[in-house]
Motif scaffolding. Structure first.
Motif, PDB file in Angstrom:
ATOM      1  N   SER A 193      -0.098   4.248  -0.182  1.00 54.46           N
ATOM      2  CA  SER A 193      -1.411   5.371  -0.446  1.00 54.46           C
ATOM      3  C   SER A 193      -1.032   6.433   0.805  1.00 54.46           C
ATOM      4  CB  SER A 193      -2.651   5.163   0.084  1.00 54.46           C
ATOM      5  OG  SER A 193      -3.178   4.745   0.953  1.00 54.46           O
ATOM      6  N   ARG A 239      -7.238   5.750   1.737  1.00 46.82           N
ATOM      7  CA  ARG A 239      -7.495   4.611   2.555  1.00 46.82           C
ATOM      8  C   ARG A 239      -6.276   4.581   3.383  1.00 46.82           C
ATOM      9  NH1 ARG A 239      -5.738   0.340  -1.981  1.00 46.82           N
ATOM     10  NH2 ARG A 239      -3.956   1.424  -2.283  1.00 46.82           N
ATOM     11  N   PHE A 240      -5.067   4.997   3.754  1.00 51.92           N
ATOM     12  CA  PHE A 240      -3.715   5.149   5.019  1.00 51.92           C
ATOM     13  C   PHE A 240      -5.045   5.071   6.111  1.00 51.92           C
ATOM     14  CE2 PHE A 240      -2.994   8.733   3.209  1.00 51.92           C
ATOM     15  CZ  PHE A 240      -3.577   9.778   3.941  1.00 51.92           C
ATOM     16  N   CYS A 241      -5.622   5.580   6.183  1.00 46.54           N
ATOM     17  CA  CYS A 241      -6.400   7.213   7.306  1.00 46.54           C
ATOM     18  C   CYS A 241      -7.618   6.394   8.454  1.00 46.54           C
ATOM     19  CB  CYS A 241      -6.434   8.640   7.338  1.00 46.54           C
ATOM     20  SG  CYS A 241      -7.584   9.099   6.063  1.00 46.54           S
ATOM     21  N   SER A 242      -8.189   7.232   9.182  1.00 41.39           N
ATOM     22  CA  SER A 242      -9.509   6.492   9.622  1.00 41.39           C
ATOM     23  C   SER A 242     -10.889   8.003   8.868  1.00 41.39           C
ATOM     24  CB  SER A 242      -9.099   7.285  10.852  1.00 41.39           C
ATOM     25  OG  SER A 242      -9.894   8.424  11.673  1.00 41.39           O
ATOM     26  N   GLU A 243     -12.025   7.314   9.132  1.00 40.88           N
ATOM     27  CA  GLU A 243     -13.192   7.611   9.276  1.00 40.88           C
ATOM     28  C   GLU A 243     -13.225   9.490   9.447  1.00 40.88           C
ATOM     29  OE1 GLU A 243     -16.401   9.021   6.326  1.00 40.88           O
ATOM     30  OE2 GLU A 243     -15.552   7.116   6.419  1.00 40.88           O
ATOM     31  N   ARG A 247      -3.057  -1.957   9.114  1.00 43.49           N
ATOM     32  CA  ARG A 247      -2.828  -3.124   7.455  1.00 43.49           C
ATOM     33  C   ARG A 247      -1.860  -3.779   7.239  1.00 43.49           C
ATOM     34  NH1 ARG A 247      -0.532   1.316   3.820  1.00 43.49           N
ATOM     35  NH2 ARG A 247       0.821   2.138   5.399  1.00 43.49           N
ATOM     36  N   ARG A 264     -10.892  11.775   7.545  1.00 42.72           N
ATOM     37  CA  ARG A 264     -11.316  12.062   5.464  1.00 42.72           C
ATOM     38  C   ARG A 264     -12.535  13.207   5.964  1.00 42.72           C
ATOM     39  NH1 ARG A 264     -11.840   5.678   5.902  1.00 42.72           N
ATOM     40  NH2 ARG A 264     -10.268   5.215   5.231  1.00 42.72           N
ATOM     41  N   ASN A 294       0.587  -1.167   0.161  1.00 44.69           N
ATOM     42  CA  ASN A 294      -0.150  -0.367  -0.009  1.00 44.69           C
ATOM     43  C   ASN A 294       1.037   1.594  -0.150  1.00 44.69           C
ATOM     44  OD1 ASN A 294      -1.865   1.896   0.520  1.00 44.69           O
ATOM     45  ND2 ASN A 294      -3.258   0.741   1.549  1.00 44.69           N
ATOM     46  N   ASP A 333      -5.224   9.939  -1.355  1.00 45.86           N
ATOM     47  CA  ASP A 333      -5.518   8.475  -2.105  1.00 45.86           C
ATOM     48  C   ASP A 333      -5.964   7.902  -0.642  1.00 45.86           C
ATOM     49  OD1 ASP A 333      -6.160   6.078  -1.162  1.00 45.86           O
ATOM     50  OD2 ASP A 333      -5.391   4.957  -3.165  1.00 45.86           O
TER      51      ASP A 333
END
Length: 1007
Positions: free
Chosen positions: A406, A432-436, A845, A439, A404, A430
């Motif tokens: 990202s 994908r590596f972090c939390s909601e 991950r 985001r 990964n 991208d």
């Protein structure tokens, strides 16, 4: 000349045991028949068999007068010869014929001629290319000659070959490193040795700068330091091809020298030392920057959380006011039945001045501070660090250790927008590596403008970068502590070749399916057994309202009156001793200071070396330091003498070797066996105060003060077997495996009692894979969950303890990866603390982390079930962990020179702990000897002495140790009579032989 005892050159054991005689010196039928056919007389047959059996062990012919009498007597008995028969070749040419006969029989060639010399020299030169110590070079020549089936020459011959090879190899290395340097480059390196009058130090001294604690200012200083080190030119080309351990050794030598020392050194050696030091300091700077980066990011989050808590406290009064307003609104609505008049009254209540902005701001502030989300408050603290963190991200070369990419792509976006002022940017990222939670702060709908919030993206990327550095998902190129661990693992093909022996040694099934099946069955059986027995445990354990176990407090064993009376009588018999006299006694007994000596082969020996080393041990181990100790020593002792001996003659490794020999000697005595067999150790840490301008010291929440943690292993017979300073906040349990592997004693522990730090699931996983029985003391159940072997399984009495089920498929899928790590740890290819620190850091991950955690959960649940079901187990663990707490207090008793470890240098900090433990081990030995002699005297006087009573004693006696006054070290006084006692002499010889075997790489447990 190299120390014979530190090499693998064969020699007779100092103590010949019956086992040795039967295994090594008993001729078989064929050998007896061969000797009878070659020698007709009894004297001849005895001499020939003695030559044969000693040659088979030594690979050379010893002088017959040097063969231990036990060996000759044993062979004489086996041959059924008369007691008067002797092996005597004086005045006879038969000896040389027998030499030739033995060589022919064992198919070995005589060390004679050019071929044998060529083999020994070539082996020595090849070893010298990668090894630093002359004893290792000698060992390589010995191994090659034995392999080629040549008789070994005299030790002096091998020593001369090794010395010549070592000198030649060093010169070749110096020349190869410096050969490509231009005259301008050499002049530049020489200029670094010139002292700047304004700075009062040379640039060379600045190369050795030590990082201070992890503040923003010091982070920038290390960045400046690394940038400056890079301006010193390329060193990698010159060092390319040089073995890593050689470079490390050269750098260590250079760090001990000052500019004047180097000026007096031959040019080729000077340049090699300087280039190695520059390279090493660049590596260390990258390590330090990564560590400081992790700590600074953690501090920023900590401050944001503290700010959130403060805001929540401050907003509580505001919230109460708003609730009161809401209550007034509700009262108006109750009173007014019509909407228009109700609306007018509500508006007048909420906005008496006509504006609702203030009320809306209050609502927004409370909404912002609600819950536990501190991220919106992070920018206030991050802003001041932004420039430094951006600079760090451009300085260090980060790479992902997973597929990964990202996070690396997001970092590139952050660096590309470093100069932007706008809060929102239009880059595609991208996430994908972090939390909601991140985001929601970073991204907004495209209709509202540029979609990415630059500030939150920066904070998110740096936060995850720090987290992934800890977990090993991100690595730093050119670093050591943050390198990619996969590069250090044994290849699976090599692991597969070791797999059968490894699994047999640690007692686990060799296949994934079998291992999972065995562990699943064990968990199932243990849970069923505890559930069935639970009604009978109600006096000891219950299940609380929260579903967790509630255990009755463990009661300590009662000490019988007879043991108290015996201890009182023993105390009256024990002598009072000065601490320096104890060190002198142990030196007379063991000569343990022989482990110390010049670190560099170019460093001259010191006069009265033994005396100087003991004074240094005393000064550093008692935390007096050179200046304070020199004031109180009787005789001509200066601070410079002590300081020089410490820095140029004593290393961490040498201190470990000396302490290991004292521990090995302790294991050979009878009294410690009453206290324990040494097969188990207790592990715990204790706090030491430190100077705070270094990366080791930090704030410890348990002790509520600054300092570092001295992590130790103490055997069940009271001797310390491992010690290491670690920073506060590091999970101590990650050193459990390292402590066992580094002990290197003849008794190999397989059980570890630990404090609550040993509860980690990851540590449980790898202790299980390495055959270690981990038994932590359980105090806090909040973070501990029980896991079922199967989701459908239910229990009559303990069902509420369980909160999930083990994912056996995940374990089986990654079984090969887990075994590869375990075998690599056992083989010494990777340091277990570094690996366990990373696998202990949560990383969703990293599938290997998840598999290790799942395996650890299964094994830990089995232990937790046994813990609640066995009161004797809880009592045993508590008693053993109390021993290490007693040891920590005992060791600190001798650190009376001050409360603070006044060192910022990382190596010197670790040496201080080992000095302290060396003194503690010496006192334990002296106390044990005094107790053995006193108990024997009491028994002779008719006092009842039983092993049951003695088992309650310990060697941690301090009442008879004098620490203060004038310090007089007299090594010329005759040794105390007990030192010549055969019991103690034989124990010292056996301990020394085992220590030497360990230094040569042999397995001490075979002794």
């Amino acid at each position: 000349m190299a120390n014979l005892e530190r090499t693998a050159y064969p020699r007779f054991p100092r103590v010949i045991t019956t086992r040795d005689l039967l295994r090594h010196y008993t001729p078989d039928v064929d050998e007896v028949e061969w000797a009878s056919g070659f020698a007709r007389s009894d004297t001849g047959r005895l001499g020939l068999i003695v030559l044969l059996k000693t040659f088979q062990q030594l690979h050379y012919f010893p002088a017959l007068e040097n063969v231990p009498a036990e060996i000759i007597s044993h062979i004489r008995t086996v041959l059924n010869l008369k007691p008067a028969t002797v092996a005597d070749y004086r005045g006879s040419k038969t000896l040389y014929r027998h030499f030739a006969a033995v060589r022919t029989y064992v198919d070995v060639q005589r060390y004679y001629g050019k071929e044998a010399q060529r083999i020994a020299v070539r082996a020595a030169y090849e070893a010298s290319e990668v090894m630093d110590q002359r004893v290792d070079v000698i060992n390589a020549s010995i191994e090659e000659l034995i392999f080629r089936r040549y008789e070994l020459p005299a030790f002096s011959t091998l020593d001369r070959i090794a010395e010549a090879a070592a000198v030649t190899a060093q010169e070749r290395l110096y020349e190869s490193i410096s050969a490509g340097l231009t005259s301008e480059r050499r002049e530049f390196l020489d200029s670094l040795l010139s002292t700047d009058f304004a700075q009062r130090q040379s640039a060379f001294q600045a190369i050795k700068a030590i990082p201070k604690r992890a503040t923003k200012k010091h982070l920038e200083a290390v960045l400046d330091q690394l940038a400056w080190l890079k301006t010193l030119g390329d060193v990698d080309d010159s060092l390319r091809g040089a073995p890593v351990n050689k470079i490390r050794h050269l750098a260590h030598q250079a760090a001990l020298l000052d500019a004047d020392d180097l000026k007096r050194t031959a040019p080729s050696r000077r340049y090699a030392l300087m280039l190695a030091l520059i390279h090493r300091m660049r590596v260390r700077a990258r390590d330090d920057l990564a560590e400081m980066f992790i700590r600074r990011v953690s501090t920023l989050h900590k401050r944001a959380k503290e700010e959130l808590t403060a805001i929540q406290m401050h907003q509580r009064a505001m919230a109460e006011q708003l609730v009161a307003k809401l209550d007034d609104v509700l009262a108006i609505l109750v009173e007014e039945k019509e909407d228009p008049p109700a609306g007018r009254r509500i508006r007048a209540l909420l906005a008496p001045d006509g504006s609702l902005e203030r009320l809306r701001d209050d609502c927004a502030a409370i909404r912002l501070s609600g819950g536990s989300n501190h991220l919106p408050l992070l920018w206030r603290f991050f802003a001041s660090h932004r420039a430094a963190l951006m600079r760090l991200a451009r300085t260090l070369d980060f790479v992902s250790a997973t597929q990964n990419q990202s996070l690396m792509d997001a970092l590139a976006v952050v660096l590309a927008n470093e100069g932007r002022k706008a809060e929102w940017v239009s880059n595609s990222v991208d996430l994908r590596f972090c939390s909601e939670r991140w985001r929601k702060l970073i991204v907004r709908p495209d209709d509202d403008g540029p979609p990415v919030n630059r500030r939150y993206l920066e904070m998110c990327v740096f936060s995850h970068l720090a987290s992934e550095l800890k977990s090993g998902d991100t690595c730093v190129v050119g670093s050591e502590a943050f390198a990619d661990v996969r590069e250090h693992l044994l290849p699976w093909a090599e692991c597969e070749a070791r797999l059968a022996d490894f699994c047999a040694k640690v007692d686990i099934p060799p296949s994934a399916a079998a291992c999972v099946s065995e562990l699943k069955q064990r968990l199932t059986d243990t849970a069923a057994r505890i559930d069935a027995a639970f009604p009978d445990l109600k006096g000891d354990v219950a299940i609380g309202d929260d579903g967790g176990p509630v255990l009755r407090r463990v009661q300590a064993r009662d000490i019988p009156a007879s043991a108290i009376a015996l201890q009182s009588a023993l105390g009256r018999e024990l002598p009072t001793r000065n601490l320096l006299d104890i060190l002198a006694n142990i030196e007379h007994w063991t000569h343990f200071t022989r482990h110390f000596g010049p670190i560099s082969g170019h460093e001259p020996k010191i006069k009265q070396a033994t005396e100087r080393y003991l004074q240094t041990i005393f000064a550093m181990g008692c935390n007096l330091g050179p200046n304070q100790a020199a004031r109180h020593f009787v005789g001509e002792v200066s601070p410079h003498m002590i300081s020089r001996a410490n820095r140029r003659h004593v290393t961490v490794e040498k201190l470990e070797a000396a302490t290991r020999e004292l521990a090995e000697l302790y294991l050979r005595l009878d009294l410690p066996r009453v206290w324990g067999d040494g097969k188990s150790v207790a592990a715990d840490g204790t706090q030491y105060d430190f100077y705070d301008q270094n990366l080791l010291a930090g704030y410890h929440f348990r002790y509520r003060k600054m300092g570092a943690v001295a992590y130790r292993h103490v055997a069940n017979n009271y001797i310390a077997t491992f010690r290491h300073f670690i920073p506060p906040g590091i999970w101590e349990a990650v050193y459990v495996i390292e402590g066992l592997m580094q002990a290197k004693l003849s008794i190999e522990p397989d059980t570890v009692y630990s404090d609550t730090q040993g509860q980690s699931a990851t540590v449980f996983a790898f202790t299980y894979l390495l055959g270690i029985n981990l038994l932590p003391r359980i105090r806090n159940w909040k973070d501990l969950d029980f896991f079922r072997a199967d989701k459908q399984t239910r229990y009559a009495h303990i069902d509420s303890l369980f909160h999930g089920a083990i994912d056996w498929t995940l374990i089986e899928t990654h079984w090969k990866d887990l075994l590869q790590i375990a075998i690599s740890i056992q083989a010494g290819k990777i340091a277990s603390p570094m690996l366990l620190r990373r696998l202990g850091a949560s990383s969703q991950r990293n599938r290997l982390f998840l598999a290790a955690q799942e395996l650890g959960r299964a094994h830990r649940t089995v232990f937790l079930l046994n813990w609640i079901g066995s009161s004797p187990l809880r009592q045993e663990v508590t008693a053993e962990t109390n021993k290490i707490e007693s040891y920590n207090g005992f060791a600190k008793f001798f650190s009376f020179g001050g409360d603070v470890i006044a060192e910022n240098d990382p190596d010197e900090q670790q040496k201080r702990l080992r000095y302290n433990d060396l003194i503690a081990s010496a006192v334990i030995l002296q106390n044990t000897v005094d107790m053995m002699r006193a108990l024997q005297k009491l028994a002779d006087d008719g006092v009842a002495v039983s092993g049951h009573d003695v088992a309650f004693f310990s060697p941690y006696l301090t009442g008879g140790v004098k620490r203060f006054g004038d310090y007089r070290l007299d090594l010329k006084r005759p040794p105390e009579p007990w030192i010549r006692d055969r019991l103690f002499k034989d124990a010292a010889k056996a301990a020394r032989a085992t220590t030497i075997a360990t230094e040569q790489g042999d397995d001490p447990t075979n002794e």
